[in-house]
Design an enzyme around this catalytic site. Structure first.
Site, mmCIF file in Angstrom:
data_model
loop_
_atom_site.group_PDB
_atom_site.id
_atom_site.type_symbol
_atom_site.label_atom_id
_atom_site.label_comp_id
_atom_site.label_asym_id
_atom_site.label_seq_id
_atom_site.Cartn_x
_atom_site.Cartn_y
_atom_site.Cartn_z
ATOM 1 N N TYR A 1 14.476 31.651 5.062
ATOM 2 C CA TYR A 1 13.259 32.377 5.435
ATOM 3 C C TYR A 1 13.259 32.696 6.920
ATOM 4 C CZ TYR A 1 10.864 31.481 0.997
ATOM 5 O OH TYR A 1 10.491 31.460 -0.316
ATOM 6 N N LYS B 1 0.848 -1.203 0.000
ATOM 7 C CA LYS B 1 0.000 0.000 0.000
ATOM 8 C C LYS B 1 0.883 1.253 0.000
ATOM 9 C CE LYS B 1 -0.286 -0.264 5.046
ATOM 10 N NZ LYS B 1 -1.044 -0.874 6.153
#
Ligand SMILES: *Cc1c(COP(=O)(O)O)cnc(C)c1O
Length: 367
Positions: free
Chosen positions: A263, A40
């Site tokens: 940032y 999965k």
């Protein structure tokens, strides 16, 4: 999103480690135990089709989480049994029948809905999910299962399997595990007929609880070479991690004291420092929580300084390195190792999540 193959950030997938891990994990299982690989979420970020193909000669089947994952395997030519572990919408029943995909029935309500929708149920293979204490999906009483089985047989559906899922198979304390195991065996003993596939074991239960092996196991995480318990229980034998993650320095500079990086200007150089930039960021799954984590360059751990950006991250280097120098984010480099577990611990999560978050933008290179 297409993988960015013109960028030197690559997840290397060593496919031959899969069958090595599979053999290790299942060497002591009773003969005839069916081995299903859980692929999965794109095989936990490793690539479902590639993993399924690699294992096809040695595996009995695959488990996926939803119908699209099952169809992806079928469409790539995989002919093995496939079991969908999640609840599928009723309109998937005809495709399941056509593509020979086994479905989970987790409640009487789902079954009633399927009947009401008047889909052709005859010939469809089902596994009944029993909720013994995980609390997500499944029947809680054998009464309801018996009722289901009568109707299921009457409709001509195939009772292929019955299973449960453990919540604590990876923990030292096995109180909840034993409670779930005895509930499951109680349900089994109350049924008049049992299906060929009876399964409860994920990787952790297969590694540490051989009292809970029925006729099949569902192996995820350990196949990919990880310890399902994180760091709580030692592996009985070493496994080989299948994935490593590498990038390269694409920019290197010397920065004078007082200059800031990234940032928010959260990191300001105290002294003259060498800063390198890597082309990987939070859009690739390197989450912002990894500010301060260290990656490996030339056998040195190098700290991620400043904020993690969407596409880039900056690290402090011990000296100037040429552009193109290899940076290891997961794997070994110069005698050091950066494991997925180490990353997960730093980020405050588990290694499963780290792998699943490695986005499709990262180019996967199969060896
Ligand atoms: C994901 C999953 C597994 C595999 O778990 P691992 O811990 O990765 O081995 C097995 N069974 C079910 C129901 C699952 O959802």
């Amino acid at each position: 999103m297409k993988p960015s193959s013109h960028r030197p950030t690559t997840a290397h997938i060593f496919l031959e480690h899969l069958s090595y891990n599979l053999e290790k994990i299942t060497q002591d299982l009773p003969r005839g135990t069916k081995r299903f690989a859980v692929v999965k979420a794109d095989a936990y970020g490793h690539g479902a089709v590639e993993v399924a193909r690699e294992l096809s000669a040695v595996i009995d089947g695959y488990c996926v989480s939803n119908m699209d994952e099952a169809l992806e395997l079928r469409q790539s030519g995989i002919e093995h049994p496939i079991l969908v572990l999640g609840v599928v919408p009723w309109d998937c029943i005809p495709i399941a029948k056509q593509m020979n995909i086994s479905l989970t029935i987790a409640s009487l309500a789902w079954w009633k809905g399927a009947q009401q929708e008047k889909h052709e149920i005859s010939g469809v293979a089902f596994h009944i999910k029993v909720d013994t204490g995980m609390g997500r999906l499944g029947f809680q009483s054998s009464q309801e299962i018996k009722q289901l089985l009568q109707e299921l047989t009457a409709e001509g559906a195939v009772f292929e399997g019955i299973y449960t899922h453990f919540a604590t198979a990876d923990q030292e304390d096995d109180c909840q595990f034993q409670r779930q195991l005895s509930r499951f065996t109680a349900v089994l003993s109350e049924l008049e007929q049992l299906p060929p596939m009876i399964h409860a074991s994920n990787s952790a239960a297969t590694l540490w609880h051989n009292d809970a092996i029925f006729t099949m196991v569902r192996l995820g995480n350990a196949l990919y070479g990880l310890n399902p318990s994180g760091a709580e229980l030692p592996l009985p034998y070493p496994l080989k991690p299948v994935l490593s993650l590498e990038s390269e320095l694409v920019h290197v500079k010397t920065v004078v004291p007082g200059e800031c990086i990234g940032y928010g200007a959260t990191y300001c150089c105290q002294e003259t420092e060498v800063i390198g930039t890597l082309p990987i960021g939070y859009a690739d799954g390197l989450t912002r929580s990894l500010q301060g984590y260290s990656v490996i360059v030339d056998g040195h751990f190098c700290e991620i300084v400043g904020r993690v950006s969407m596409d880039q991250v900056t690290i402090r280097l011990p000296k100037e390195y040429p552009l193109g120098t290899k940076v290891t984010l997961i794997g070994r480099n110069g005698g050091l190792e950066a494991s997925v577990q180490r990353w997960a611990e730093y980020a405050g999560t588990i290694h499963y999540e780290v792998l699943c978050l490695l986005s499709t933008r990262i180019n996967r290179h199969y060896h």
